[in-house]
Design a protein around this motif. Structure first.
Motif, PDB file in Angstrom:
ATOM      1  N   GLU A   1       1.282 -18.817 -23.429  1.00 54.98           N
ATOM      2  CA  GLU A   1       0.020 -19.086 -24.400  1.00 54.98           C
ATOM      3  C   GLU A   1       0.655 -18.572 -25.760  1.00 54.98           C
ATOM      4  O   GLU A   1      -0.118 -19.369 -26.579  1.00 54.98           O
ATOM      5  CB  GLU A   1      -1.029 -17.948 -23.887  1.00 54.98           C
ATOM      6  CG  GLU A   1      -1.760 -18.520 -22.559  1.00 54.98           C
ATOM      7  CD  GLU A   1      -3.054 -17.375 -22.209  1.00 54.98           C
ATOM      8  OE1 GLU A   1      -3.062 -16.266 -22.827  1.00 54.98           O
ATOM      9  OE2 GLU A   1      -3.554 -17.729 -21.268  1.00 54.98           O
ATOM     10  N   ALA A   2       1.227 -17.729 -26.086  1.00 54.07           N
ATOM     11  CA  ALA A   2       1.596 -17.515 -27.144  1.00 54.07           C
ATOM     12  C   ALA A   2       2.665 -18.555 -27.948  1.00 54.07           C
ATOM     13  O   ALA A   2       2.661 -18.898 -28.990  1.00 54.07           O
ATOM     14  CB  ALA A   2       2.641 -16.228 -27.323  1.00 54.07           C
TER      15      ALA A   2
ATOM     16  N   THR B   1       8.434 -25.136 -22.917  1.00 54.33           N
ATOM     17  CA  THR B   1       7.069 -25.012 -23.186  1.00 54.33           C
ATOM     18  C   THR B   1       6.781 -25.798 -24.539  1.00 54.33           C
ATOM     19  O   THR B   1       5.726 -26.661 -24.690  1.00 54.33           O
ATOM     20  CB  THR B   1       6.231 -23.641 -23.034  1.00 54.33           C
ATOM     21  OG1 THR B   1       6.456 -23.174 -21.967  1.00 54.33           O
ATOM     22  CG2 THR B   1       4.763 -23.731 -23.432  1.00 54.33           C
TER      23      THR B   1
ATOM     24  N   LYS C   1       2.285 -15.767 -18.190  1.00 54.50           N
ATOM     25  CA  LYS C   1       1.003 -16.629 -18.810  1.00 54.50           C
ATOM     26  C   LYS C   1       0.709 -16.473 -20.180  1.00 54.50           C
ATOM     27  O   LYS C   1       0.545 -16.984 -21.029  1.00 54.50           O
ATOM     28  CB  LYS C   1      -0.173 -16.343 -17.865  1.00 54.50           C
ATOM     29  CG  LYS C   1       0.165 -17.023 -16.514  1.00 54.50           C
ATOM     30  CD  LYS C   1      -1.200 -16.900 -15.642  1.00 54.50           C
ATOM     31  CE  LYS C   1      -1.313 -17.778 -14.411  1.00 54.50           C
ATOM     32  NZ  LYS C   1      -2.375 -17.432 -13.636  1.00 54.50           N
ATOM     33  N   ALA C   2       0.952 -15.055 -20.418  1.00 56.94           N
ATOM     34  CA  ALA C   2       0.802 -14.599 -21.740  1.00 56.94           C
ATOM     35  C   ALA C   2       1.608 -15.125 -22.920  1.00 56.94           C
ATOM     36  O   ALA C   2       1.587 -15.567 -24.009  1.00 56.94           O
ATOM     37  CB  ALA C   2       0.697 -12.934 -22.042  1.00 56.94           C
TER      38      ALA C   2
ATOM     39  N   GLN D   1       2.677 -21.826 -26.923  1.00 59.90           N
ATOM     40  CA  GLN D   1       1.490 -22.935 -27.195  1.00 59.90           C
ATOM     41  C   GLN D   1       0.743 -22.416 -28.366  1.00 59.90           C
ATOM     42  O   GLN D   1       0.281 -23.433 -29.213  1.00 59.90           O
ATOM     43  CB  GLN D   1       0.666 -23.020 -25.853  1.00 59.90           C
ATOM     44  CG  GLN D   1       1.402 -23.538 -24.878  1.00 59.90           C
ATOM     45  CD  GLN D   1       0.494 -23.432 -23.833  1.00 59.90           C
ATOM     46  OE1 GLN D   1      -0.620 -22.700 -23.732  1.00 59.90           O
ATOM     47  NE2 GLN D   1       0.994 -24.295 -22.477  1.00 59.90           N
ATOM     48  N   ALA D   2       0.540 -21.345 -29.015  1.00 62.15           N
ATOM     49  CA  ALA D   2      -0.190 -21.132 -30.001  1.00 62.15           C
ATOM     50  C   ALA D   2       0.807 -21.031 -31.397  1.00 62.15           C
ATOM     51  O   ALA D   2       0.162 -21.005 -32.731  1.00 62.15           O
ATOM     52  CB  ALA D   2      -0.965 -19.522 -30.089  1.00 62.15           C
TER      53      ALA D   2
ATOM     54  N   ALA E   1      -8.089 -12.125 -18.067  1.00 66.24           N
ATOM     55  CA  ALA E   1      -7.067 -13.114 -17.887  1.00 66.24           C
ATOM     56  C   ALA E   1      -5.944 -12.379 -16.870  1.00 66.24           C
ATOM     57  O   ALA E   1      -5.604 -11.443 -16.951  1.00 66.24           O
ATOM     58  CB  ALA E   1      -6.373 -13.508 -19.101  1.00 66.24           C
TER      59      ALA E   1
END
Length: 918
Positions: free
Chosen positions: A858-859, A894, A854-855, A861-862, A839
């Protein structure tokens, strides 16, 4: 392994550092938890200090006329040529230009030699570019260049006003200290006054995005409002000041109605009056101001307007109160203490101070030598280079700074340097923009090698200790100056064997015939022996017999450093920027720092992780203005200004005002082909301080039309930009050091122009391509060159948005540098630039822990929707804290942000609007 204490060499916060040393090498640094400037905190630049060391790229031998020589030959040449110039053209033909990067001891002996024994007044410093207006206003109002506050006052304040200061990026440790204080005291308010929405706004209760250059109008309006609402401290004004009526009269020459002030400043009247009420209602108010105020053709008056309001309200000399100028450089204040500015002598004495010339002359006299001091001030920085251009100054010694980049109208400065008969440069790095103009080059020591003292923004003197030996034949600046002085016949006055002896003399001079009117006094340190000097703990001046442990804040008794003890309120008549906008240059230019870089990047670029947050020169602009001028996000663009052109990559931001652009000040010809911000600026000066106006340029913007863009990675020992490096012909290039290779961003050609990529590659690069994938129709190419199975270069012809994450490729260069051939699997993945399924982390956000956008997204969104949760998962934001505002912005954008939410500029203005006026 043992640990040593020293001081960070970057901004004026003056952070204490603990360094781990083993076998003559520095292995790591951390914040000194006992140092009162930072209490253990370090920003990302300070945390990366160990990564900037090493002998690679350092100057290690003297050079005379381009030929390496020994020290005796070089020092003889300096002395002989200075003396010859003096004999033929007089003392006024000699000059020196110094730097806030020097230690106080270096500064002291340089000032003593040039002003005291060579007899020239023309010694100035690059502090002229950042602090001169603040200095002039303090002297005019308070009687001395004496910052009245301490960092403790940020924790004691009820209201902190940040004006022209992106504290979060430019002084990150101080910002974190303020942020923590605000969390501990929910009643504290913070106001940010700045044309740009910056990361500093993250802690703001109120944001005022004023029109550039309208600061004096705003603070004049505040003074008039305080008077009209009965909020002046009349008792304090009567007992401790003079001039309030004249200052008020000047403030009322323009319409003093809130609506009129707001219109002139382009602000909402209700929000403006909220600020006025908050300032007037609180006694414990600190106003922090920096380059956004100082770097103006009316910077002294802007500083004065701020000081006027503090004096008028009695908001000075108290815990949590005062006008607080935040220094840009690590030792700008120390340089001023010893006379580093052209209008100073030494120990805060000026040419027009009664008896000062005679006093310094008698102090510096020896048994056989009597100095001959100039009778008046010399040329200030910009005027100095104009004098060189006219041929009046014929010999210049530059120490630890790069005027070929940092001054406005920089190409004119370079032309002046080229015609100067004698240019001597003391420098630690082997590749700077200034060195081509040098007749004599003297290799100097750098941080971790230099030994002496520095003074930070709160008057705190700290030891910067020599931890490692200088590489090769590099020497300390104070030693170089003293050796030249000895050859000129002044050895008796410069017979120092250690910086401790210089410091003690400096301390003695501060107390010499000082009856208390000279507030700079460190005479209690004049008896230090070498052991005590080595162990000197951080201390704030004045340091006297009455205050042997230093002085936290000044003017607590209401007596100032003027002849009558009264502070002066001065009339201020606001003036707009000197460089007017017009049809040919319709955009207002602002320049400044970025978070992870320092000055001209000679030090920070040696730490590759500091190059990733903002890797290329850029132009920040609003989306609306971008559409008007036909440029898009991440597209290359050119700015045209008073002295030339700037090329960078467009960054769209809604935190910028319409009609304005921002560019960084750091890039030089060593890192890009046309990204020197100084080329865009005309040399308009403040008439009092001589500080140039580098915050208010006028520029035109257009797209940079190119036929193609490419990214080239090269092994460090092959790291040449080929046909690009050193050229300025309308093309674009930027060099970005990575850990194990050099990255080049390249662009050139005409749109639609055909090109035989493989033929071009074979002609340009050191080895023929071993692997390639060519798409002539799409104008794309990926190729790599290997030699004996080891990677030498990697090329992608495509916009940089198509790049893979470069960490994988950088590691392949590391393997190759260790002599390890690429495995078959990695060779197959080479053109892709990553392992299968790997990734991409995206643009770097956290430099300390190398965490990409990006990392982080993603965190979020998690479910990690707080900075604490992100820190627990990814470690971002857990070290220096500089990325916390950016993390919060990503969370807002986000984690369920309303798509109709207002832009960043408007969001920063979501502060309470209720106005309670007594």
């Amino acid at each position: 392994m043992h640990q040593a204490r020293t001081t960070c060499p970057y901004c004026g916060v003056g952070c204490g550092v603990r360094a781990d040393i083993e076998d003559g090498r520095l292995h790591g640094v951390e914040g000194d938890g006992d140092h009162p400037a930072n209490y253990g905190r370090l920003c990302v630049k300070g945390s990366a200090l160990a990564e900037t060391l090493g002998s690679h790229g350092r100057l290690t031998r003297p050079r005379v006329d381009g030929v390496e020589v020994d020290w005796d030959t070089a020092l003889d040449a300096v002395a002989e040529r200075l003396q010859a110039t003096r004999d033929t053209a007089g003392e006024g033909a000699l000059a020196a230009y110094l730097s806030g990067q020097l230690l106080t001891e270096d500064y002291y002996v340089a000032n003593k030699l040039f002003k005291g024994f060579l007899g020239t007044p023309h010694l100035d410093t690059n502090s002229r570019l950042c602090m001169a207006s603040a200095v002039a206003a303090y002297k005019r109002a308070l009687g001395a260049d004496a910052v009245p506050c301490s960092y403790e006052d940020l924790e004691e304040a009820e209201l902190v006003v940040l004006v022209g200061s992106n504290l979060a990026w430019n002084h990150p440790v101080l910002y974190q200290r303020l942020r923590t204080a605000k969390m501990r005291n929910p009643l504290m308010r913070v106001v940010v006054i700045d044309p740009r929405v910056t990361d500093t706004c993250e802690i703001a209760d109120l944001y005022l995005g004023l029109r550039p250059g309208s600061d004096a109008r705003l603070f004049n309006g505040l003074l008039a409002w305080m008077a009209d609402k009965g909020r002046l401290d009349r008792l304090y004004l009567e007992r401790h000041t003079q001039g309030v009526e004249a200052a008020l009269a000047a403030a009322r020459e323009d319409d003093a109605a809130v609506e009129a002030i707001a219109a002139d400043c382009d602000l909402d009247p209700e929000r403006l009056e909220t600020f006025f009420y908050w300032f007037a209602s609180q006694l414990h108010v600190v106003t922090l101001y920096s380059q956004g105020i100082n770097q103006s053709s009316s910077g002294t008056d802007k500083c004065q307007a701020i000081i006027n309001c503090h004096l008028a309200g009695g908001k000075i000399g108290l815990p949590g109160a005062g006008p607080f100028s935040i220094t840009g450089q690590p030792n700008a204040m120390g340089g001023r203490e010893v006379g580093g500015l052209a209008n100073q002598l030494a120990a805060h004495m000026d040419y027009d101070s009664p008896g000062a010339i005679d006093r310094v002359t008698r102090f510096w006299a020896t048994e056989t030598l009597v100095p001959t001091l100039p009778e008046g001030p010399g040329h200030k920085a910009v005027e100095l280079f104009e004098a060189i251009e006219r041929g009046e100054v014929r010999a210049l010694w530059v120490m630890a700074t790069n005027p070929a980049v940092s001054l406005p109208d920089a190409d004119r400065v370079r032309a002046a340097l080229a015609k100067c008969p004698l240019v001597i440069v003391s420098e630690c790095m082997a590749d700077t923009d200034l060195l081509p103009y040098a007749d004599i080059v003297l290799p100097a020591s750098s941080w971790s090698e230099k030994d002496g003292t520095v003074t930070n923004s709160e008057r705190r003197i700290s030891r910067q200790r020599g931890l490692l030996p200088p590489p090769g034949e590099a020497r300390h600046d104070w030693w170089i100056v003293c050796e030249v002085a000895r050859r000129l016949g002044y050895g008796e006055a410069f017979a120092y064997e250690h910086p401790a002896e210089i410091f003690v003399e400096h301390a003695r001079l501060s107390g010499f015939e000082n009856d208390g009117n000279r507030i700079f006094d460190i005479s209690a340190l004049a008896e230090l022996d070498r052991e005590a000097y080595d162990a000197l703990a951080p201390v704030q001046w004045p340091v006297t017999r009455a205050a042997p442990r230093g002085t936290t804040r000044l003017f607590e008794d209401g007596r100032f450093a003027t002849a009558d003890g009264l502070a002066r309120l001065m009339p201020v008549r606001p003036r707009g920027p000197a460089q007017a906008l017009g049809e040919s240059r319709p955009l207002r230019l602002n320049t400044g720092r970025v978070r992870d870089q320092w000055h001209t990047m000679t030090r920070t670029a040696r730490a590759p992780r500091l190059m990733n947050h903002r890797a290329e020169p850029f132009v920040e602009i609003t989306p609306e203005d971008a559409a008007t001028f036909g440029v898009g996000d991440q597209q290359l663009a050119r700015l045209t200004g008073a002295g030339g052109e700037y090329r960078g990559r467009v960054r769209l931001t809604k935190g910028q005002r319409r009609g304005e652009v921002f560019v960084p000040m750091h890039w030089t010809d060593r890192f890009s082909g046309a990204a020197r911000a100084g080329r865009l600026l005309a040399a308009h000066l403040d008439p009092i301080s001589g500080q140039p106006e580098t915050k208010h340029g006028a520029v035109a913007l257009a797209a940079l039309e190119v036929g193609w863009e490419a990214t080239l990675l090269m092994a460090s020992d092959d790291a040449s930009g080929g046909e690009f490096e050193g050229r300025d012909d309308g093309a674009y290039w930027a060099r970005i050091p990575l850990a194990h290779c050099q990255r080049w961003q390249l662009a050139r050609g005409k749109p639609g122009e055909p090109r035989d990529w493989l033929a071009w590659v074979q002609r340009w690069l050191p080895t023929a391509p071993t692997l390639w994938c060519d798409d002539p129709a799409g104008g794309r190419l990926r190729a790599a060159g290997l030699e004996d199975g080891r990677l030498r270069w990697w090329l992608m012809v495509a916009p940089p948005a198509e790049l893979p994450g470069l960490a994988w490729l950088d590691e392949r260069f590391a393997e190759s540098s260790r002599g390890q051939p690429l495995t078959a699997d990695r060779r197959r993945r080479l053109l892709a630039g990553c392992d299968a399924g790997e990734a991409d982390a995206g643009p770097l956000v956290c430099s300390c822990h190398q965490v990409g956008q990006k990392a982080i997204v993603e965190a979020i969104q998690a479910g990690d929707t707080s900075v604490e949760a992100l820190g627990a998962r990814l470690a971002c934001g857990t070290q220096c804290g500089s990325c916390l505002p950016e993390l919060k912005s990503l969370i807002e954008d986000t984690a369920g942000a309303d798509p109709e939410e207002e832009d960043d500029h408007a969001r920063a203005e979501q502060a309470p609007k209720a106005v309670h006026v007594a």
